[in-house]
Design an enzyme around this catalytic site. Structure first.
Site, PDB file in Angstrom:
ATOM      1  N   TYR A 143       0.811  -1.212   0.000  1.00  0.00           N
ATOM      2  CA  TYR A 143       0.000   0.000   0.000  1.00  0.00           C
ATOM      3  C   TYR A 143       0.853   1.274   0.000  1.00  0.00           C
ATOM      4  O   TYR A 143       0.325   2.367   0.089  1.00  0.00           O
ATOM      5  CB  TYR A 143      -0.924   0.022   1.207  1.00  0.00           C
ATOM      6  CG  TYR A 143      -1.996  -1.043   1.176  1.00  0.00           C
ATOM      7  CD1 TYR A 143      -3.020  -1.016   0.225  1.00  0.00           C
ATOM      8  CD2 TYR A 143      -1.998  -2.085   2.107  1.00  0.00           C
ATOM      9  CE1 TYR A 143      -3.994  -1.991   0.191  1.00  0.00           C
ATOM     10  CE2 TYR A 143      -2.984  -3.067   2.079  1.00  0.00           C
ATOM     11  CZ  TYR A 143      -3.978  -3.009   1.120  1.00  0.00           C
ATOM     12  OH  TYR A 143      -4.952  -3.980   1.089  1.00  0.00           O
ATOM     13  N   ASP A 203      -1.830 -11.387   8.357  1.00  0.00           N
ATOM     14  CA  ASP A 203      -1.063 -12.533   7.863  1.00  0.00           C
ATOM     15  C   ASP A 203       0.384 -12.517   8.321  1.00  0.00           C
ATOM     16  O   ASP A 203       0.994 -13.569   8.505  1.00  0.00           O
ATOM     17  CB  ASP A 203      -1.110 -12.564   6.336  1.00  0.00           C
ATOM     18  CG  ASP A 203      -2.524 -12.823   5.824  1.00  0.00           C
ATOM     19  OD1 ASP A 203      -3.048 -13.906   6.084  1.00  0.00           O
ATOM     20  OD2 ASP A 203      -3.097 -11.922   5.188  1.00  0.00           O
ATOM     21  N   HIS A 446       4.750  -6.098  -4.616  1.00  0.00           N
ATOM     22  CA  HIS A 446       3.344  -6.342  -4.918  1.00  0.00           C
ATOM     23  C   HIS A 446       2.471  -5.142  -4.597  1.00  0.00           C
ATOM     24  O   HIS A 446       2.811  -4.297  -3.774  1.00  0.00           O
ATOM     25  CB  HIS A 446       2.824  -7.590  -4.192  1.00  0.00           C
ATOM     26  CG  HIS A 446       2.786  -7.482  -2.700  1.00  0.00           C
ATOM     27  ND1 HIS A 446       1.710  -6.975  -2.009  1.00  0.00           N
ATOM     28  CD2 HIS A 446       3.686  -7.843  -1.761  1.00  0.00           C
ATOM     29  CE1 HIS A 446       1.948  -7.019  -0.720  1.00  0.00           C
ATOM     30  NE2 HIS A 446       3.135  -7.540  -0.525  1.00  0.00           N
ATOM     31  N   TYR A 527     -11.542  -0.657  -0.129  1.00  0.00           N
ATOM     32  CA  TYR A 527     -11.548  -0.252   1.279  1.00  0.00           C
ATOM     33  C   TYR A 527     -10.202   0.334   1.685  1.00  0.00           C
ATOM     34  O   TYR A 527     -10.072   0.970   2.738  1.00  0.00           O
ATOM     35  CB  TYR A 527     -11.904  -1.447   2.180  1.00  0.00           C
ATOM     36  CG  TYR A 527     -10.727  -2.234   2.709  1.00  0.00           C
ATOM     37  CD1 TYR A 527     -10.286  -2.072   4.020  1.00  0.00           C
ATOM     38  CD2 TYR A 527     -10.045  -3.149   1.916  1.00  0.00           C
ATOM     39  CE1 TYR A 527      -9.207  -2.788   4.513  1.00  0.00           C
ATOM     40  CE2 TYR A 527      -8.983  -3.871   2.399  1.00  0.00           C
ATOM     41  CZ  TYR A 527      -8.556  -3.693   3.705  1.00  0.00           C
ATOM     42  OH  TYR A 527      -7.477  -4.401   4.184  1.00  0.00           O
ATOM     43  N   ARG A 528      -9.198   0.171   0.838  1.00  0.00           N
ATOM     44  CA  ARG A 528      -7.829   0.572   1.159  1.00  0.00           C
ATOM     45  C   ARG A 528      -7.047   0.492  -0.149  1.00  0.00           C
ATOM     46  O   ARG A 528      -7.327  -0.350  -1.000  1.00  0.00           O
ATOM     47  CB  ARG A 528      -7.263  -0.420   2.182  1.00  0.00           C
ATOM     48  CG  ARG A 528      -5.988  -0.062   2.900  1.00  0.00           C
ATOM     49  CD  ARG A 528      -5.705  -1.168   3.904  1.00  0.00           C
ATOM     50  NE  ARG A 528      -4.469  -0.979   4.636  1.00  0.00           N
ATOM     51  CZ  ARG A 528      -3.915  -1.908   5.410  1.00  0.00           C
ATOM     52  NH1 ARG A 528      -4.505  -3.084   5.537  1.00  0.00           N
ATOM     53  NH2 ARG A 528      -2.787  -1.679   6.052  1.00  0.00           N
TER      54      ARG A 528
END
Length: 607
Positions: A143, A203, A446, A527-528
Site C-alpha cells: 500500500y 497474515d 506487490h 476499502y484501502r
C-alpha cells in the site's frame, strides 16, 4: 545464499521473536536468492527538498528540529536507498516502488520519543510550512510502505522510540500500546506474563498493532476487525494540541487515566474516533485494544474442484457467515495460491513469460495436498470440543452440496502445508509464512487491489470476472483472496511484479488503475489502496457531487489550515495543495515510471 541475520526482538523493536529467528533467516535467504539487482545503486539526486522550500530554509529548519529532539534523532535522507525486505525495511521510500525508487522519498526522518515530542514536531512543521508524514512501523507493504505522498516531506517515524506496551489490564482484557509495538511484541509480552489472552494479527506479525488498526486492517479471529476492537486513542492534532477520544476525555482521579477508557468506545457526544482512521486529521500516539480470551479452536480446509463452483461457494458461505456459524474471518483462495505459498518461484512450475496457464495450474496442484481443485477455503471454529463438532457438522453439510468438495484437518496434510500456518494465525499466533509469496518473481514487489463486495455469488463473480479479464490483458498471474466478514467480503488481489522492470511497473500500474475504474463502474469500491492510487479511489466515492470528499476537506481545512500533516493521504488534500497539480489521475502513475513526474513543485531536487 546466506544473508546477514535478521534482527530479533531482543535487538530491535522491529525484530522477530527468537522462536522465529531460523524461519526468518530461511525466508530472507530464499528471497535474496532470487535477486538480480544490487542492494542499492548510486543516487541521481541529493536530499529531496520539501515543496517551496529552499536549501537554506531547509537547513535552518533541520537545525531547529535537531535542537528539539537531539541531533541523532533527525536524520537526512541523503544516503543510498536500500529496499531491504520485510524485517529490514526502509523508512526513506517505498520498498515496493511502483514509480522510480527516488521519486516518493522523504527529505529527512524524525524520531520522537514521546507524545510531547510529537507535539513539538507538529508545531515545528507549522512554523516552517514543511509537510510531515507520520508512520508507525512502515510495514503496510503493498500500500506504499513508508513513502510520503508529497516527496520531500519529513517522515515522522513513531515506532523506533515509541514502542512501549503502556498497559495490560487482565481484568478488562485490554491493552494500551504505542505505534512501535508489533504483533510479535504484543504476543510475546502476553506469553511472558502467562495471560489467558490471544491477539488478533494479520497474515504477517511484524506490523504495528496501532498502525494496522488506524488503516482499518483485518485479521482472522472473531476479533479480526481491528478498528472495531480498539477502545480509546490519544491524538496530536495538526495544530499541536492533544486530544483523547472516548472515555479518555473524562479526567481520571488525581491525574490518573480514566478507568473506563478501554471499556467503552463512544463516551458522550459525537463519536469522533472514526475520523482518525485512514485520514490525515491527527497523529495517533496511543491506542487501546480489546484482547480475546483464549479458547478451544479447530482449523480446517475445504477444496472445490471447478472454477465455476465460485458462485455456489459464496452462496453457501453467506448464511453461515450471517448466522455467525463461521467462527472467524475465513479465507477463500484460488488454487493458484497453493503454488506460490510454497515459496517456490514461478519458474519451478512454469517456464513461460506469460501468466501461468490454467491447465498447468491444475497439473501442478494435483501433486500438492490440495489435489486438482480450483478453490480452497480456510476456516477456524472456536469453543469446546462438542460445540466445534456441531459447528463443523453444519459447515460440512452446507458445503457438501457442491459436488466434489473435500474436507481436511491439519493432521490430514504435511507439516509444511499452509493450513498449519493458518491454524496459528487464527489462534492468535503471529507468523511469517506470507513472505513466501514474494519468491514468485525475481526482485518481487506487490500491489493490493482491495474492493468490497456483498457476500453474494453474483456480486463476487462480477469482480472476479473483471480481475480475470484484466490480469490476462496486462499479463499478470491472478492471486485472489476473499476474506469473509458476515455481510461483506474483502476481495484482495495480490499483483506481484518485478520492481527492477519498468515495463512490469507500468503494466502493474495500468492494471491497478483499470481494476479500480471497472469495479467502481459496477458499484464496488476499495476499502484501502496504495498511496499512488488514493486520488483515483477517493474520486470513485462521488455520490451527490462528491459530498464525502467535500466533508473530508472541510474537516481537513479546519484542523490543518497550514496543510502540514500528510497532505494527500487517502486522497485528502489541504487547501495549500488542492487543485495545484498534485492529484494523480488518469495514466499519470504509468507515465511517472522512469520520468520523475509525480510532483509539480518547482524546487530543483539535485542540490
Amino acid at each position: 545464499m546466506k544473508t546477514q541475520a535478521p534482527p530479533t526482538l531482543s535487538e530491535s523493536y522491529s525484530g522477530v521473536p527468537s522462536r522465529l529467528a531460523a524461519i526468518a533467516q530461511e525466508a530472507k535467504d530464499r528471497l535474496y536468492s532470487h535477486k538480480t539487482v544490487p542492494e542499492s545503486v548510486p543516487r541521481q539526486h541529493n536530499v529531496r527538498l520539501p515543496p517551496d522550500t529552499s536549501r537554506e530554509t531547509f537547513d535552518e529548519a533541520v537545525a531547529s528540529l535537531r535542537q528539539a529532539l537531539g541531533h541523532e534523532n533527525v536524520v537526512l535522507n541523503d544516503k543510498p536507498l536500500v529496499d531491504g525486505w520485510y524485517l529490514e525495511h526502509p523508512n526513506t521510500h517505498d520498498a515496493f516502488h511502483v514509480v522510480d525508487q527516488e521519486e516518493l522519498v522523504c527529505s529527512a526522518i524524525a524520531y520522537p520519543a514521546s507524545t510531547t515530542e510529537v507535539q513539538a514536531i507538529v508545531k515545528w512543521a507549522n512554523n516552517y510550512g514543511i509537510p510531515i508524514y507520520p508512520i508507525s512501523m512502515g510495514r503496510n507493504v503493498g500500500y506504499g510502505g513508508s513513502a510520503p505522498r508529497v516527496p520531500g516531506s519529513v517522515v515522522v517515524d513513531l515506532g523506533k522510540r515509541m514502542n512501549k506496551i503502556l498497559k495490560t489490564d487482565a481484568d478488562n482484557a485490554s491493552c494500551v500500546v504505542e505505534p512501535g509495538v508489533s504483533y510479535f511484541a504484543l504476543y510475546e509480552e502476553i506469553q511472558r506474563r502467562k495471560l489467558p489472552f490471544w491477539i488478533d494479527c494479520p497474515d504477517l506479525g511484524g506490523g504495528s498493532v496501532l498502525g494496522n488498526a488506524v488503516d482499518r486492517g483485518v485479521g482472522y479471529t472473531p476479533m479480526g476487525d481491528h478498528f472495531a476492537n480498539h477502545c480509546g486513542m490519544e491524538i496530536v492534532l495538526p495544530n499541536g494540541e492533544l486530544l483523547r477520544t472516548g472515555m479518555g476525555a473524562l479526567p481520571g482521579k488525581n491525574g490518573a487515566d480514566n478507568p473506563t477508557w478501554q471499556s467503552f468506545q463512544p463516551a458522550y457526544g459525537p463519536y469522533s474516533d472514526g475520523i482518525f482512521s485512514q485520514s490525515n486529521f491527527g497523529i495517533v500516539c496511543q491506542m487501546g485494544f480489546w484482547l480475546m480470551h483464549e479458547t478451544g479452536h479447530q482449523s480446517y480446509m475445504l477444496t472445490f474442484p471447478r472454477d465455476e463452483d465460485f458462485t455456489d461457494i459464496v452462496e453457501a458461505i453467506r448464511p453461515l457467515a450471517q448466522k455467525g456459524l463461521l467462527g472467524n474471518i475465513p479465507q477463500l483462495r484460488h488454487v493458484a495460491q497453493e503454488l506460490n505459498v510454497t515459496g517456490l518461484p514461478k519458474s519451478h512450475w512454469y517456464s513461460g513469460p506469460d501468466p501461468i496457464p490454467r491447465d498447468v495450474i491444475r497439473k501442478q496442484a494435483a501433486q500438492l495436498p490440495c489435489g486438482d481443485c480450483s478453490w480452497v477455503f480456510y476456516g477456524t471454529q472456536y469453543g469446546d470440543a462438542a460445540s466445534i463438532k456441531t459447528q463443523l457438522d453444519i459447515i460440512k453439510s452446507a458445503f457438501s452440496k457442491i459436488k466434489g468438495s473435500k474436507f481436511y484437518l491439519p493432521n490430514d496434510v504435511p507439516p509444511d502445508h499452509y493450513l498449519h500456518s493458518r491454524a496459528l494465525v487464527c489462534s492468535g499466533v503471529p507468523v511469517l509464512r506470507e513472505l513466501d509469496w514474494l519468491n514468485w518473481k525475481p526482485n518481487a514487489a506487490h500491489l493490493f487491489f482491495s474492493p468490497i463486495t456483498p457476500t453474494r455469488g453474483e456480486d463476487a463473480q462480477i469482480v472476479h470476472n473483471i480481475n480475470v479479464r484484466l490480469h490476462k490483458k496486462y499479463g499478470f498471474d491472478l492471486f485472489p483472496t476473499l476474506c469473509v466478514a458476515g455481510r461483506e467480503m474483502h476481495y484482495i488481489t495480490n499483483i506481484i511484479y518485478d520492481r527492477s522492470s519498468d515495463d512490469e511497473k507500468r503494466r502493474a500500474a495500468a492494471l491497478m488503475r483499470e481494476l479500480i475504474a471497472e469495479a467502481a463502474s459496477e458499484g464496488y469500491g476499495e476499502y484501502r489502496t496504495h498511496l499512488l492510487f488514493a486520488d483515483q479511489v477517493a474520486r470513485t466515492y462521488s455520490w451527490n457531487n462528491n459530498a464525502l470528499m467535500r466533508f473530508n476537506e472541510t474537516i481537513k481545512d479546519a484542523l490543518d489550515p497550514n496543510g502540514i500533516l500528510a497532505p494527500g493521504r487517502n486522497g485528502i488534500w489541504p487547501k495549500k495543495y488542492r487543485g495545484k497539480g498534485w492529484e494523480l489521475l488518469g495514466d499519470s502513475v504509468e507515465k511517472a515510471v522512469g520520468g520523475r513526474t509525480i510532483s509539480p513543485d518547482k524546487v530543483p531536487s539535485k542540490l
